[in-house]
Design a protein around this motif. Structure first.
Motif, PDB file in Angstrom:
ATOM      1  N   PRO A 272     102.482  78.432  27.176  1.00  0.00           N
ATOM      2  CA  PRO A 272     103.017  79.715  26.702  1.00  0.00           C
ATOM      3  C   PRO A 272     104.448  79.539  26.201  1.00  0.00           C
ATOM      4  O   PRO A 272     105.201  78.701  26.707  1.00  0.00           O
ATOM      5  CB  PRO A 272     102.969  80.595  27.958  1.00  0.00           C
ATOM      6  CG  PRO A 272     101.938  79.977  28.828  1.00  0.00           C
ATOM      7  CD  PRO A 272     102.015  78.502  28.573  1.00  0.00           C
ATOM      8  N   PRO A 273     104.824  80.290  25.168  1.00  0.00           N
ATOM      9  CA  PRO A 273     106.198  80.178  24.660  1.00  0.00           C
ATOM     10  C   PRO A 273     107.223  80.434  25.762  1.00  0.00           C
ATOM     11  O   PRO A 273     107.005  81.214  26.684  1.00  0.00           O
ATOM     12  CB  PRO A 273     106.261  81.258  23.577  1.00  0.00           C
ATOM     13  CG  PRO A 273     104.832  81.473  23.169  1.00  0.00           C
ATOM     14  CD  PRO A 273     104.008  81.236  24.398  1.00  0.00           C
ATOM     15  N   ALA A 274     108.362  79.761  25.629  1.00  0.00           N
ATOM     16  CA  ALA A 274     109.483  79.888  26.578  1.00  0.00           C
ATOM     17  C   ALA A 274     109.146  79.334  27.963  1.00  0.00           C
ATOM     18  O   ALA A 274     109.819  79.646  28.941  1.00  0.00           O
ATOM     19  CB  ALA A 274     109.948  81.336  26.698  1.00  0.00           C
ATOM     20  N   THR A 275     108.112  78.507  28.068  1.00  0.00           N
ATOM     21  CA  THR A 275     107.803  77.862  29.351  1.00  0.00           C
ATOM     22  C   THR A 275     108.843  76.777  29.642  1.00  0.00           C
ATOM     23  O   THR A 275     109.106  75.918  28.800  1.00  0.00           O
ATOM     24  CB  THR A 275     106.398  77.244  29.326  1.00  0.00           C
ATOM     25  OG1 THR A 275     105.445  78.264  29.078  1.00  0.00           O
ATOM     26  CG2 THR A 275     106.088  76.562  30.652  1.00  0.00           C
ATOM     27  N   ALA A 276     109.413  76.827  30.822  1.00  0.00           N
ATOM     28  CA  ALA A 276     110.425  75.846  31.217  1.00  0.00           C
ATOM     29  C   ALA A 276     109.740  74.611  31.799  1.00  0.00           C
ATOM     30  O   ALA A 276     108.908  74.717  32.697  1.00  0.00           O
ATOM     31  CB  ALA A 276     111.380  76.454  32.233  1.00  0.00           C
ATOM     32  N   PHE A 277     110.071  73.450  31.272  1.00  0.00           N
ATOM     33  CA  PHE A 277     109.544  72.192  31.812  1.00  0.00           C
ATOM     34  C   PHE A 277     110.518  71.082  31.456  1.00  0.00           C
ATOM     35  O   PHE A 277     111.300  71.179  30.510  1.00  0.00           O
ATOM     36  CB  PHE A 277     108.149  71.890  31.263  1.00  0.00           C
ATOM     37  CG  PHE A 277     108.094  71.666  29.775  1.00  0.00           C
ATOM     38  CD1 PHE A 277     108.161  70.392  29.233  1.00  0.00           C
ATOM     39  CD2 PHE A 277     107.984  72.743  28.900  1.00  0.00           C
ATOM     40  CE1 PHE A 277     108.120  70.185  27.872  1.00  0.00           C
ATOM     41  CE2 PHE A 277     107.938  72.553  27.534  1.00  0.00           C
ATOM     42  CZ  PHE A 277     108.001  71.275  27.019  1.00  0.00           C
TER      43      PHE A 277
END
Length: 575
Positions: A272-277
């Motif tokens: 998903p967009p803006a997923t932090a990893f």
């Protein structure tokens, strides 16, 4: 009075028939007017559809629990990327259509039942051909109301033949769809690898870019204050600010480019967009050129038997022969075998239940006139398929050579970028030492740091281009970066198998077929695809695989027990 009665009796059924006919016409007209086109989708409908699609797009995905490695990024892209899912569903559709075509070879079993009614009795009389007078009084052999039913089994010989060839043609289309899926997966992996290394640069330089950008902006503010206080000549202050603004612009552009790199990688992994990893970024000083373990001639040979486009065209070329056979088959006589059970409630019948069977043969004799035209068109179709395949082979050979040259250029560019990065690091170190002793201005210090950032970015981009160029070489040769089967369909298990497969490919464990052997030892069986290399000493290239079909990846089937198998590809059979 009697005459009037008979006149009324005869006119009543006619009036009733007209009434029924008008009623049926009115009902049909009202039914037609009642159909209205569907209205446009409302915003609520579109929002509900978007919400449903969004849940389906990211459903049933394993969460990211640690820093993402390159192998895990590729595994996620292969498993969850929507383009891969689309190609897999297209392959599944073609497989289902094979079963549909096979159903056409079966006999047809038709069950029918019906009701009938009349407004008067069905009757008839006979007329003498010799005298022209009525020879029989009007009589009937059918009731006004009745029911009938039958169960018929028919088998059309021509339909059987056409369905047989249609099933073979559809099987070729299904195998061609699998080759298209291979091509889609190879493109996804290549794009993921390039996006990963670009995102790695963003991860490594993020803090350094932020610090340098803040320092450049602070120095720019100081330069403006110096101009306002007229501490230096105006032209000197303006040039100073110009140089600083150029550095700020370059740093901001780099910062924006690095921010987009991670978003592109997330899209390829279907996150998903803006997923932090986070990414498992290796040390920039540890970047080494990957080795290419295959000669150019070996890659050309591999491309001739492994490229998905050539294999797809070979499967479709079979259908050119099948289409000609189907066209010729339509010229032959058609025979229909039938048999069935029948029932009719008519009380005048001597036997209300009966069975029948027979055969019916039909043949359009004028079809024979088109025999030569169909043969000529079929020969042209087969020649066209052959020339198209040869043109595609030329394109593939060109792509292999272009990919080879691009890889050599990328290798040289990476060496120069690495040398330039090392020199720029040394320049920055000397500039910082000079700035601490007030031998250099703040402008030169900022300039050195910005140039070091740009040189580091250029080195990492050159490395990414080199890795991408090598992947393009393997893709041009048709070498699959995925294993044939896996024991664990999780992201971790798939990533481990991908890493093992890539290590074997990099070591040269792909067998290159010998074209001369085909001419020296002719065989009726088609050649098998390669499974080990001849450009390097032969090492054990076996891996233990446990598992079933990749139900969500469309891979070639594995087995339920442990099997030691080399990396091979399925046979290519061209009839």
């Amino acid at each position: 009075m009697n005459q009037l009665f008979h006149s009324s009796a005869h006119s009543l059924p006619r009036a009733t028939s007209r009434t029924w006919a008008l009623s049926l016409i009115a009902v049909a007209a009202l039914a037609g007017c009642a159909v209205s086109p569907p209205g446009p989708l409302s915003n609520t409908d579109l929002l509900e559809q978007a919400s449903s699609d969004r849940r389906a797009m990211f459903a049933a995905q394993e969460p990211i629990s640690a820093a993402v490695t390159l192998d895990e990024a590729i595994a996620r892209a292969v498993k969850y990327n929507l383009q891969q899912r689309l190609a897999l569903m297209e392959r599944a559709l073609e497989d289902d259509l094979v079963d549909v075509q096979k159903q056409g070879m079966l006999p047809k079993l038709t069950a029918r039942a019906g009701l009938r009614t009349r407004s008067n009795d069905y009757g008839s009389s006979s007329q003498s051909l010799a005298t022209g007078t009525q020879s029989l009084v009007p009589s009937t052999s059918q009731e006004r109301n009745g029911q009938n039913a039958d169960l018929q089994l028919t088998w059309n010989v021509l339909d059987f033949g056409l369905s047989y060839f249609g099933a073979k043609a559809q099987s070729n289309k299904a195998m061609a769809a699998e080759e298209r899926r291979r091509r889609v997966v190879a493109d996804i992996i290549r794009e993921t690898r390039a996006a990963y290394w670009s995102a790695v640069t963003a991860e490594r330089l993020k803090d350094q870019v932020s610090t340098t950008l803040a320092q450049a902006r602070q120095t720019l503010d100081y330069a403006r204050q110096t101009q306002e206080k007229r501490l230096v000549a105006p032209i000197v202050a303006l040039r100073y600010q110009r140089d600083l603004l150029n550095m700020v612009r370059q740093t901001e552009a780099l910062n924006n480019e690095l921010a987009q790199a991670k978003a592109k990688l997330a899209a390829l992994m279907n996150l998903p967009p803006a997923t932090a990893f986070k990414l498992a970024a290796p040390d920039g000083g540890m970047l080494q050129q990957p080795k290419l373990a295959y000669a150019l001639t070996d890659l050309e040979t591999l491309a001739m038997v492994r490229r998905a486009e050539l294999r797809e065209e070979s499967y479709l070329a079979r259908n050119a022969v099948i289409e000609t056979r189907m066209s010729l088959l339509r010229l032959f006589p058609n025979a229909t075998l039938f048999g069935g059970l029948n029932y009719d409630s008519n009380k005048y019948l001597a036997h209300r239940n009966w069975a029948d069977a027979g055969v019916q043969v039909s043949w359009n004799l004028l079809n024979v006139l088109s025999w030569s035209d169909i043969q000529r068109a079929g020969a042209s179709r087969e020649q066209l398929a052959e020339v198209r395949r040869q043109a595609l082979r030329m394109t593939v050979l060109t792509q292999v050579h272009v990919a080879w040259l691009e890889r050599e250029r990328a290798s040289a560019a990476f060496e120069r970028a690495q040398e330039l990065s090392q020199l720029q690091n040394a320049i920055q170190e000397q500039t910082e030492n000079a700035a601490r002793s007030n031998s250099e201005t703040q402008l030169e210090l900022v300039r050195a740091r910005v140039e070091t950032l740009l040189a580091t970015r250029a080195r990492d981009l050159s490395y990414a281009e080199l890795v991408n160029a090598q992947s393009t070489v393997y893709q041009a040769a048709g070498i699959d970066p995925l294993p044939q089967s896996v024991a664990d369909l999780s992201v971790a298990g798939l990533a481990q198998e991908i890493a093992q497969t890539n290590r074997l490919i990099e070591r040269g464990h792909i067998e290159v077929p010998k074209m001369d052997a085909l001419h020296a030892q002719p065989s009726t069986n088609p050649p098998e695809l390669p499974s080990a290399s001849v450009t390097t000493p032969v090492l054990p290239a076996l891996r233990t695989v446990v598992g079933q079909r990749w139900e969500n990846l469309g891979s070639i089937a594995g087995t339920a027990s442990e099997i030691a198998t080399p990396i091979t590809s399925p046979e290519v059979k061209v009839n």
